[in-house]
Design a protein around this motif. Structure first.
Motif, PDB file in Angstrom:
ATOM      1  N   ILE A  86       0.956  -0.954  -0.168  1.00  0.00           N
ATOM      2  CA  ILE A  86       0.012  -0.174   0.086  1.00  0.00           C
ATOM      3  C   ILE A  86       0.447   1.266  -0.213  1.00  0.00           C
ATOM      4  CG2 ILE A  86      -2.156   1.452   1.205  1.00  0.00           C
ATOM      5  CD1 ILE A  86      -2.339  -1.558   2.000  1.00  0.00           C
ATOM      6  N   PHE A  87       1.858   1.075   0.869  1.00  0.00           N
ATOM      7  CA  PHE A  87       2.742   2.360   1.119  1.00  0.00           C
ATOM      8  C   PHE A  87       3.202   3.416  -0.421  1.00  0.00           C
ATOM      9  CE2 PHE A  87       3.550   4.741   5.226  1.00  0.00           C
ATOM     10  CZ  PHE A  87       2.022   4.107   5.464  1.00  0.00           C
ATOM     11  N   TYR A  88       3.943   1.075  -0.899  1.00  0.00           N
ATOM     12  CA  TYR A  88       4.111   1.638  -2.376  1.00  0.00           C
ATOM     13  C   TYR A  88       3.486   2.256  -3.297  1.00  0.00           C
ATOM     14  CZ  TYR A  88       6.774   0.257  -7.108  1.00  0.00           C
ATOM     15  OH  TYR A  88       7.808   0.187  -8.130  1.00  0.00           O
ATOM     16  N   GLY A  89       1.956   1.741  -3.186  1.00  0.00           N
ATOM     17  CA  GLY A  89       1.680   2.342  -4.690  1.00  0.00           C
ATOM     18  C   GLY A  89       0.521   3.542  -4.353  1.00  0.00           C
ATOM     19  N   LEU A  90       1.078   4.095  -3.003  1.00  0.00           N
ATOM     20  CA  LEU A  90       0.438   5.500  -2.453  1.00  0.00           C
ATOM     21  C   LEU A  90       2.222   6.213  -2.800  1.00  0.00           C
ATOM     22  CD1 LEU A  90      -0.665   5.156   0.401  1.00  0.00           C
ATOM     23  CD2 LEU A  90      -1.979   5.544  -1.839  1.00  0.00           C
ATOM     24  N   GLY A  91       2.979   6.026  -3.460  1.00  0.00           N
ATOM     25  CA  GLY A  91       4.565   6.573  -3.700  1.00  0.00           C
ATOM     26  C   GLY A  91       5.056   7.290  -2.749  1.00  0.00           C
ATOM     27  N   ARG A  92       4.900   5.918  -1.603  1.00  0.00           N
ATOM     28  CA  ARG A  92       5.575   6.239  -0.510  1.00  0.00           C
ATOM     29  C   ARG A  92       6.538   4.958   0.066  1.00  0.00           C
ATOM     30  NH1 ARG A  92       1.173   7.502   4.617  1.00  0.00           N
ATOM     31  NH2 ARG A  92       3.681   7.613   5.442  1.00  0.00           N
ATOM     32  N   HIS A  93       7.613   5.168   0.814  1.00  0.00           N
ATOM     33  CA  HIS A  93       8.425   4.105   1.072  1.00  0.00           C
ATOM     34  C   HIS A  93       7.848   3.018   1.549  1.00  0.00           C
ATOM     35  CE1 HIS A  93      12.393   2.555   1.474  1.00  0.00           C
ATOM     36  NE2 HIS A  93      13.370   3.282   1.531  1.00  0.00           N
ATOM     37  N   PRO A  94       8.217   1.641   0.531  1.00  0.00           N
ATOM     38  CA  PRO A  94       7.490   0.684   0.909  1.00  0.00           C
ATOM     39  C   PRO A  94       8.473   0.111   2.295  1.00  0.00           C
ATOM     40  CG  PRO A  94       9.076  -0.265  -0.324  1.00  0.00           C
ATOM     41  CD  PRO A  94       8.674   1.421  -0.185  1.00  0.00           C
ATOM     42  N   LEU A  95       9.255  -0.366   3.457  1.00  0.00           N
ATOM     43  CA  LEU A  95       9.725  -0.349   4.521  1.00  0.00           C
ATOM     44  C   LEU A  95       8.327   0.690   5.288  1.00  0.00           C
ATOM     45  CD1 LEU A  95      13.408  -0.750   3.717  1.00  0.00           C
ATOM     46  CD2 LEU A  95      11.587  -2.905   3.238  1.00  0.00           C
ATOM     47  N   ALA A  96       8.786   1.682   5.400  1.00  0.00           N
ATOM     48  CA  ALA A  96       8.005   2.498   5.624  1.00  0.00           C
ATOM     49  C   ALA A  96       6.587   1.739   6.732  1.00  0.00           C
ATOM     50  CB  ALA A  96       8.212   3.613   5.747  1.00  0.00           C
ATOM     51  N   GLY A  97       5.966   1.398   5.344  1.00  0.00           N
ATOM     52  CA  GLY A  97       4.559   0.892   5.757  1.00  0.00           C
ATOM     53  C   GLY A  97       4.695  -0.534   6.651  1.00  0.00           C
ATOM     54  N   LEU A  98       5.871  -1.464   6.325  1.00  0.00           N
ATOM     55  CA  LEU A  98       6.621  -2.679   6.879  1.00  0.00           C
ATOM     56  C   LEU A  98       6.446  -2.101   8.009  1.00  0.00           C
ATOM     57  CD1 LEU A  98       8.365  -5.145   5.285  1.00  0.00           C
ATOM     58  CD2 LEU A  98       9.071  -4.338   7.396  1.00  0.00           C
ATOM     59  N   ALA A  99       7.459  -1.294   8.180  1.00  0.00           N
ATOM     60  CA  ALA A  99       8.297  -1.112   9.872  1.00  0.00           C
ATOM     61  C   ALA A  99       6.509  -0.757  10.880  1.00  0.00           C
ATOM     62  CB  ALA A  99       8.382   0.546   9.409  1.00  0.00           C
ATOM     63  N   ALA A 100       5.314   0.044  10.077  1.00  0.00           N
ATOM     64  CA  ALA A 100       4.396   0.622  10.784  1.00  0.00           C
ATOM     65  C   ALA A 100       3.745  -0.578  11.282  1.00  0.00           C
ATOM     66  CB  ALA A 100       3.721   2.203   9.672  1.00  0.00           C
ATOM     67  N   ALA A 101       3.208  -1.377   9.828  1.00  0.00           N
ATOM     68  CA  ALA A 101       2.786  -2.615  10.354  1.00  0.00           C
ATOM     69  C   ALA A 101       3.300  -3.742  11.403  1.00  0.00           C
ATOM     70  CB  ALA A 101       2.334  -3.438   8.990  1.00  0.00           C
ATOM     71  N   PHE A 102       4.566  -4.020  11.169  1.00  0.00           N
ATOM     72  CA  PHE A 102       5.048  -4.449  12.092  1.00  0.00           C
ATOM     73  C   PHE A 102       5.149  -4.020  13.932  1.00  0.00           C
ATOM     74  CE2 PHE A 102       9.676  -6.371  12.487  1.00  0.00           C
ATOM     75  CZ  PHE A 102       9.869  -7.318  13.297  1.00  0.00           C
ATOM     76  N   ALA A 103       5.030  -3.135  13.012  1.00  0.00           N
ATOM     77  CA  ALA A 103       5.418  -1.918  14.694  1.00  0.00           C
ATOM     78  C   ALA A 103       4.028  -2.318  16.146  1.00  0.00           C
ATOM     79  CB  ALA A 103       5.764  -0.936  14.639  1.00  0.00           C
ATOM     80  N   GLY A 104       3.245  -2.335  14.755  1.00  0.00           N
ATOM     81  CA  GLY A 104       1.700  -2.692  15.587  1.00  0.00           C
ATOM     82  C   GLY A 104       0.904  -4.421  15.846  1.00  0.00           C
ATOM     83  N   VAL A 105       2.023  -5.229  15.162  1.00  0.00           N
ATOM     84  CA  VAL A 105       1.053  -6.684  15.293  1.00  0.00           C
ATOM     85  C   VAL A 105       2.214  -6.872  16.196  1.00  0.00           C
ATOM     86  CG1 VAL A 105       1.981  -8.903  14.239  1.00  0.00           C
ATOM     87  CG2 VAL A 105       0.596  -6.916  12.499  1.00  0.00           C
ATOM     88  N   SER A 106       4.015  -6.285  16.384  1.00  0.00           N
ATOM     89  CA  SER A 106       4.703  -7.146  17.273  1.00  0.00           C
ATOM     90  C   SER A 106       4.839  -6.595  18.629  1.00  0.00           C
ATOM     91  CB  SER A 106       5.884  -6.834  16.481  1.00  0.00           C
ATOM     92  OG  SER A 106       6.919  -8.331  16.612  1.00  0.00           O
ATOM     93  N   ALA A 107       4.747  -5.069  18.276  1.00  0.00           N
ATOM     94  CA  ALA A 107       5.635  -3.980  20.094  1.00  0.00           C
ATOM     95  C   ALA A 107       4.517  -3.517  20.205  1.00  0.00           C
ATOM     96  CB  ALA A 107       6.601  -2.920  18.726  1.00  0.00           C
ATOM     97  N   GLY A 108       3.123  -3.780  19.625  1.00  0.00           N
ATOM     98  CA  GLY A 108       2.212  -3.851  19.954  1.00  0.00           C
ATOM     99  C   GLY A 108       1.342  -5.042  20.863  1.00  0.00           C
ATOM    100  N   TYR A 109       2.438  -5.900  20.468  1.00  0.00           N
ATOM    101  CA  TYR A 109       1.497  -7.248  20.760  1.00  0.00           C
ATOM    102  C   TYR A 109       0.098  -7.462  21.840  1.00  0.00           C
ATOM    103  CZ  TYR A 109       1.536 -12.220  21.332  1.00  0.00           C
ATOM    104  OH  TYR A 109       1.295 -13.822  21.100  1.00  0.00           O
ATOM    105  N   SER A 110       0.902  -6.771  23.104  1.00  0.00           N
ATOM    106  CA  SER A 110      -0.734  -7.113  24.231  1.00  0.00           C
ATOM    107  C   SER A 110      -1.531  -6.802  24.084  1.00  0.00           C
ATOM    108  CB  SER A 110       0.585  -7.299  25.535  1.00  0.00           C
ATOM    109  OG  SER A 110       1.018  -8.089  25.564  1.00  0.00           O
TER     110      SER A 110
END
Length: 523
Positions: A161-185
């Motif tokens: 999605i970030f890549y499709g919006l012209g944003r850095h895809p790794l930023a999208g990956l980092a945001a999702a990873f942070a929510g799923v894993s760092a916000g695990y509980s």
């Protein structure tokens, strides 16, 4: 490792961190498999109990100041008999086993029908562009109800999605990873991790109070509030720190052809209809549950007091998890034709159970360790002496939890499994902090903060390799140091923000971390 246009300074900002990561990897690789680790711990406890009993290790019961609690040896005839005769019941009676398996039966139906995947896709892909970052993090947090789907579906989707919006895809990956894993509980709903941890906490609490129970809803209030805090902080970190450091994305950095990134299609009309019908089924289930507890004559209120506290309603949380996923999952599956009859539901449940083989083996050895530890009186002795040490040091106030959260976060760097880590540490820390005066529910809430925030910076986390593989698609020379350096701001800021929220919630406003959850333990 970094391209010349990247705003990271490879020499000044990655050198020390890469060396640190190398040390973490080296130390982590020295650890055996968690199952082997528990088997080793069992042997260690048996030997240590014999040594402790030989040297008359003991503690004075603080409740009367006279009773001596000695270390009990398992290296005696009675000890061997006890281990042999209770080996099976230790396993079958281990509280988290049944609760987790029952909850996963329902989650398996929702997962196999496609409901969870469609719900996450619909939530993220329908968000306005200006809210896409906070939506991605938020979706990651609530995906923890079935966390595997968050890693497998949402993280790659967010990068696309970030890549499709012209944003850095790794930023999208980092945001999702942070929510799923760092916000695990954190979560709005009670998921499978709640009964898992509460069962372990209850077993540890019984070392001090044999009648103490900890429900799956023990941290629900605090975790609901935490969901919004994690979503907001995660979005700010992504937009203000991570994405600016990543800079503008260049397709030449990719290791694969990105021309097919539009393959993740939006929800079609049939999937949308399925989500609507599934949502209606959730409303019906909620209405039926409300009728059992809201009216004074509700059949799930406490049969003697008529209160919600201690009622069958709160004790049956795992049952609600099962139905809240199984019924909407089947409704969605029938609508989109991924499920047609009872056989499909049975297959979904069977598939869910087939993925739990490793967990069941882990529980067998973890259950032996927990019970061996309890029989030796080590938990009580450590708790009493540890509590006395903290009292003598004057470290019994709320500040104690800052160090506790830090310890949990550090241990998580080496032992990524939340259940394995808590099964090892809970028998020590729960009784110790109970004797200082804090409730098991509050202790568990603090543990969950430490256990979550360092997930994104440890290669020991089970899905770290998957995230690394997805990230490498967008940056061909990406290594572990690059990924963890990108995720470190989330870990640091989440630790600070979540700890502050914990102190404000628990000690500032004096609010319960969950329904009927006390802050202090009265003995």
């Amino acid at each position: 490792m970094q391209s010349p246009n990247n705003s990271y300074d490879a020499t000044s900002k990655r050198g020390w961190f890469t060396r640190f990561l190398d040390s973490v990897e080296w130390l982590g690789n020295l650890l055996p498999h968690p199952i082997t680790l528990f088997a080793i711990f069992c042997v260690f406890i048996i030997v240590a109990s014999g040594v402790a009993a030989f040297f008359d290790v003991s503690a004075i019961d603080p409740r009367d100041g006279e009773t001596v609690i000695p270390a009990v040896s398992l290296m005696t005839a009675e000890g061997v008999q006890r281990m042999v005769t209770n080996l099976v019941t230790n396993f079958t009676g281990f509280t988290p086993l049944g609760t987790v398996l029952v909850a996963l039966l329902g989650v398996g139906v929702a997962e196999r029908s496609g409901l969870i995947s469609a719900a996450m896709r619909g939530l993220v892909m329908k968000a306005p562009p200006q809210l896409i970052t906070v939506t991605v993090v938020f979706a990651g947090v609530i995906s923890n109800t079935a966390s595997e789907l968050g890693y497998v579906v949402l993280v790659p989707l967010a990068a696309m999605i970030f890549y499709g919006l012209g944003r850095h895809p790794l930023a999208g990956l980092a945001a999702a990873f942070a929510g799923v894993s760092a916000g695990y509980s954190a979560n709005l709903l009670i998921g499978t991790v709640d009964p898992l941890l509460s069962g372990i906490t209850a077993e540890a609490a019984k070392i001090i109070d044999p009648e103490y129970t900890v429900g799956a809803e023990a941290n629900w209030y605090f975790m609901m509030v935490s969901t919004f805090m994690i979503a907001i902080l995660g979005a700010l970190i992504t937009d203000k720190i991570v994405e600016p450091k990543l800079g503008k994305y260049n397709n030449d950095e990719a290791s694969v052809d990105l021309s097919d990134q539009s393959s993740m299609e939006p929800l079609n009309a049939l999937e949308k209809r399925g989500l609507v019908y599934a949502g209606l089924s959730v409303v019906v289930i909620a209405a039926i549950l409300a009728l059992t507890v809201v009216p004074e004559w509700g059949i799930l209120r406490h049969p003697e007091t008529g209160d919600v506290k201690g009622s069958p309603f709160l004790k049956g949380v795992v049952v609600y998890i099962f139905f809240a996923f199984a019924i909407p999952g089947f409704v969605y599956g029938r609508t989109v034709e991924t499920m047609k009859n009872d056989r499909d539901v049975i297959d979904a449940m069977s598939h869910s159970m087939s993925t739990m083989g490793m967990y069941i083996v882990l529980v067998f050895f973890a259950a032996q360790f927990v019970n061996f530890f309890k029989w030796t009186n080590f938990g009580t002795i450590f708790a009493i002496n540890g509590a006395e040490f903290l009292t003598n040091m004057g470290l019994t106030g709320p500040l104690l939890f800052v160090f506790f959260i830090m310890i949990c976060g550090f241990v998580n760097l080496m032992l990524g499994s939340a259940s394995a880590q808590w099964a090892i540490t809970a028998p020590i820390f729960v009784p110790m902090l109970m004797l200082v005066g804090y409730s098991p529910e509050v202790i568990q809430a603090a543990y969950r903060i430490g256990d979550s925030v360092t997930n994104v910076i440890t290669p020991m986390m089970s899905y770290f390799g998957l995230i690394l593989a997805v990230a490498a698609k967008y940056k061909k020379d990406l290594g572990i140091g690059t990924l963890i350096a990108m995720m470190l701001p989330y870990s640091m800021i989440f630790f600070i923000g979540w700890t502050i929220l914990f102190f404000i919630w628990v000690f500032g406003f004096g609010l319960p971390v969950g329904p009927s959850a006390p802050t202090y333990y009265g003995g």
